[in-house]
Design a protein around this motif. Structure first.
Motif, short mmCIF file in Angstrom:
data_model
loop_
_atom_site.label_atom_id
_atom_site.label_comp_id
_atom_site.label_asym_id
_atom_site.label_seq_id
_atom_site.Cartn_x
_atom_site.Cartn_y
_atom_site.Cartn_z
N LYS A 21 0.81 -1.22 0.00
CA LYS A 21 0.00 0.00 0.00
C LYS A 21 0.85 1.27 0.00
O LYS A 21 0.35 2.35 -0.33
CB LYS A 21 -0.92 0.04 1.23
CG LYS A 21 -1.92 -1.10 1.28
CD LYS A 21 -2.82 -0.93 2.51
CE LYS A 21 -3.77 -2.10 2.61
NZ LYS A 21 -4.62 -2.01 3.81
N PHE B 130 -10.35 4.96 -5.36
CA PHE B 130 -9.65 6.15 -4.88
C PHE B 130 -10.10 7.30 -5.78
O PHE B 130 -10.58 7.06 -6.88
CB PHE B 130 -8.13 5.94 -4.97
CG PHE B 130 -7.67 4.76 -4.17
CD1 PHE B 130 -7.46 4.85 -2.81
CD2 PHE B 130 -7.49 3.53 -4.78
CE1 PHE B 130 -7.06 3.76 -2.07
CE2 PHE B 130 -7.09 2.42 -4.06
CZ PHE B 130 -6.88 2.54 -2.70
N LEU C 203 -5.19 9.62 -11.17
CA LEU C 203 -5.35 9.60 -9.71
C LEU C 203 -5.21 11.01 -9.15
O LEU C 203 -4.23 11.70 -9.42
CB LEU C 203 -4.29 8.67 -9.09
CG LEU C 203 -4.32 8.57 -7.57
CD1 LEU C 203 -5.60 7.89 -7.09
CD2 LEU C 203 -3.10 7.80 -7.05
N TRP D 139 -4.09 9.62 -3.11
CA TRP D 139 -4.35 8.38 -2.42
C TRP D 139 -5.17 8.66 -1.16
O TRP D 139 -5.08 9.74 -0.58
CB TRP D 139 -3.04 7.70 -2.01
CG TRP D 139 -2.27 7.05 -3.11
CD1 TRP D 139 -1.05 7.44 -3.59
CD2 TRP D 139 -2.64 5.87 -3.84
NE1 TRP D 139 -0.64 6.57 -4.59
CE2 TRP D 139 -1.59 5.61 -4.76
CE3 TRP D 139 -3.74 5.00 -3.83
CZ2 TRP D 139 -1.62 4.52 -5.64
CZ3 TRP D 139 -3.77 3.93 -4.70
CH2 TRP D 139 -2.72 3.70 -5.59
N TYR E 191 -3.23 4.35 1.76
CA TYR E 191 -2.34 4.06 0.63
C TYR E 191 -1.47 5.29 0.36
O TYR E 191 -1.92 6.43 0.57
CB TYR E 191 -3.14 3.74 -0.63
CG TYR E 191 -3.74 2.36 -0.66
CD1 TYR E 191 -4.78 2.02 0.20
CD2 TYR E 191 -3.28 1.39 -1.54
CE1 TYR E 191 -5.35 0.76 0.17
CE2 TYR E 191 -3.85 0.12 -1.58
CZ TYR E 191 -4.88 -0.18 -0.72
OH TYR E 191 -5.43 -1.44 -0.75
N SER E 192 -0.27 5.05 -0.14
CA SER E 192 0.58 6.17 -0.57
C SER E 192 1.72 5.68 -1.45
O SER E 192 2.89 5.91 -1.15
CB SER E 192 1.13 6.94 0.64
OG SER E 192 2.09 6.15 1.30
#
Ligand code: ADP
Ligand code: MG
Length: 478
Positions: free
Chosen positions: A100, A140, A152, A155, A159-160
């Motif tokens: 993640k 996301f 995206l 996050w 998550y990152s």
């Protein structure tokens, strides 16, 4: 003691959302929806999903779906056959926490690996020169650029993976599939709430909202295109055309009120926020979603301990460790109906290592705090849902007497909603409170809006496997 009573009364006050506040939150939510539809870059992203119109129940085909967004990754083979028949084969994979926060390539390779092993295990053979169509549920915030591409925005939910923001997750997955020589084509990219909306609509044509209450919290709904001020005219037609078209919108409501104008945040919410991977973001989500409720509760308990108001000032290593108080414990605690709260004691002693937690009063305090945090979550979810329903009323439902009589369906997905005792009824109670004294809402109530009535015309339904079946429907539409 008197000090304990004062502290607890203070907590009750801080965590209780009074009807007037609930209404203020609902109204603010509604106006934020309008802002997000008018312009790009507002607090509510109001993502245009590129999914137009509504399902007609005749969608067919066999599709693969992959759902990622929280705690698990799910691969599902969905067979849609006309007449609302759905059959699925599926497998759930736990996501290694390291993935993640690692290189994006690692997690996308993991997704491709899961698909590969799923296809092998289920003996799914893709004929030469053909390919399997895949619906990718990626939950996301994504700025959607077509039905199977997007970028995206940020996050969330712990998550990152570095370097992904601004990139296309569908493209990453496609590359990972290609490098494994899998003839699988990513043909739809969608948020899980959009999947929930579609799958519920497949079975219940009057569905206008898909709500997700699991690791995170969010909703999608059906909007009339002429109300999307920020829409691309070249793509979505002129006003006359737009007034007859509909598109699913992913609200991304976790970010609601990041400005802190209306949410009654406590110091415990601030503590959770500061220690999160995305401080000062997703503040609404952090008050509602499964990922955070246990951590809020833990912070309240630790604060009482530090003030020597609980457990004689003694904490435990477990209770001192962030994220160790699971939201699942809250469900178990809420469910405890034994007279001596035996189950609460067991959680405290066995799961949290709190030694001998002696008195019933102590157990009662823990249970009360859990109830405060859980109920607040359900009521905030009600404020959001109330805002969405008001916003859409007269546009995508309740447009005429027949539609008013027919009411509205809402598909709900997620383990928090599914497993937390009393969550659903708290949410419904919140909606009732919002609408009961509103004359234009009286048609929703069985007894014409008097205070004894119930919300007959708003039907919440659990949408099992919703996000996966919905992703397959997205592919069918694509
Ligand atoms: P996802 O968010 O990955 O789609 P779920 O909808 O199953 O998955 O949500 C998982 C989250 O729901 C867990 O991380 C936890 O926070 C919460 N949860 C799971 N089981 C329970 C339960 N029994 N009671 C309350 N919350 C739960
Ligand atoms: Mg889910």
């Amino acid at each position: 003691t008197q000090k304990q009573k004062v502290a607890i009364a203070g907590l009750v006050q801080e965590f209780t959302i009074l009807p007037v506040t609930l209404k203020a939150i609902k109204n603010c939510f509604k106006s934020e929806m309008a802002k997000g539809l008018a312009k790009q870059g507002e607090t509510l992203a109001m993502v245009q999903t590129h999914i137009f119109g509504r399902l007609n129940g005749s969608e067919t085909g066999t599709y693969l779906t992959l759902d990622i967004g929280g705690t698990y990754l799910r691969v599902v083979l969905v067979e849609l056959s006309q007449g609302s028949n759905v059959s699925t084969r599926q497998k759930k994979y736990a996501i290694d926490p390291l993935l993640k926060v690692g290189e994006p390539k690692l997690i996308f390779d993991f997704m491709a690996t899961c698909i590969d092993s799923f296809l092998l295990a289920n003996e799914v053979i893709i004929p030469k020169r053909s390919q399997l169509e895949l619906g990718f549920t990626f939950s996301f915030p994504v700025l959607q650029t077509s039905i199977n591409s997007g970028t995206l925005i940020e996050w969330t939910k712990g998550y990152s993976c570095q370097g992904m923001v601004g990139k296309d997750p569908a493209e990453f997955l496609q590359q990972a599939l290609l490098s494994r020589n899998l003839n699988v084509n990513v043909s739809a990219l969608m948020n899980d709430t959009v999947g929930t909306l579609l799958s519920h609509a497949y079975l219940h044509p009057r569905t206008v909202v898909g709500l997700g209450l699991g690791t995170g919290s969010n909703a999608a709904y059906i909007e009339r295109v002429d109300r999307i001020g920020k829409r691309d005219i070249t793509m979505l037609g002129d006003d006359a055309e737009a007034s007859t078209q509909e598109m699913a919108i992913n609200i991304e409501f976790g970010a609601f009120d990041n400005e802190r104008t209306v949410l009654p945040m406590t110091m415990f919410d601030n503590k959770v926020d500061r220690k999160s991977l995305n401080p000062s973001k997703q503040l609404f989500e952090k008050m509602i979603a499964g990922m955070y409720l246990g951590e809020i509760t833990r912070n309240v308990l630790v604060d009482l301990i530090d003030n020597r108001l609980l457990f004689r000032g003694q904490s435990s290593h477990k209770l001192d460790t962030p994220w160790e108080f699971l939201t699942e414990y809250m469900s178990v605690i809420e469910e405890d109906s034994t007279s001596d709260l035996e189950v609460v004691r067991r959680i405290l002693e066995d799961n949290l290592g709190l030694g001998q937690v002696e008195s019933l009063e102590t157990h009662l305090v823990v249970k009360l705090i859990v109830e405060l945090v859980g109920k607040r979550s359900a009521r905030l979810a009600a404020a959001a849902l109330g805002g969405i329903l008001e916003h859409t009323m007269g546009y995508t439902w309740a447009r005429n007497e027949a539609e008013r009589q027919g009411g509205v369906d809402i598909g709900v997905d997620g383990s928090l909603y599914g497993f937390y005792p009393g969550y659903e009824s708290d949410l419904v109670r919140g909606l009732e409170e919002l609408f009961v004294l509103e004359p234009e809402m009286s048609f929703l109530f069985a007894k014409d809006g008097d205070s004894g009535g119930f919300l007959e015309k708003i039907r919440l339904g659990r949408s099992l496997d919703g996000s996966s079946v919905g992703a397959a429907l997205g592919v069918a539409l694509a």
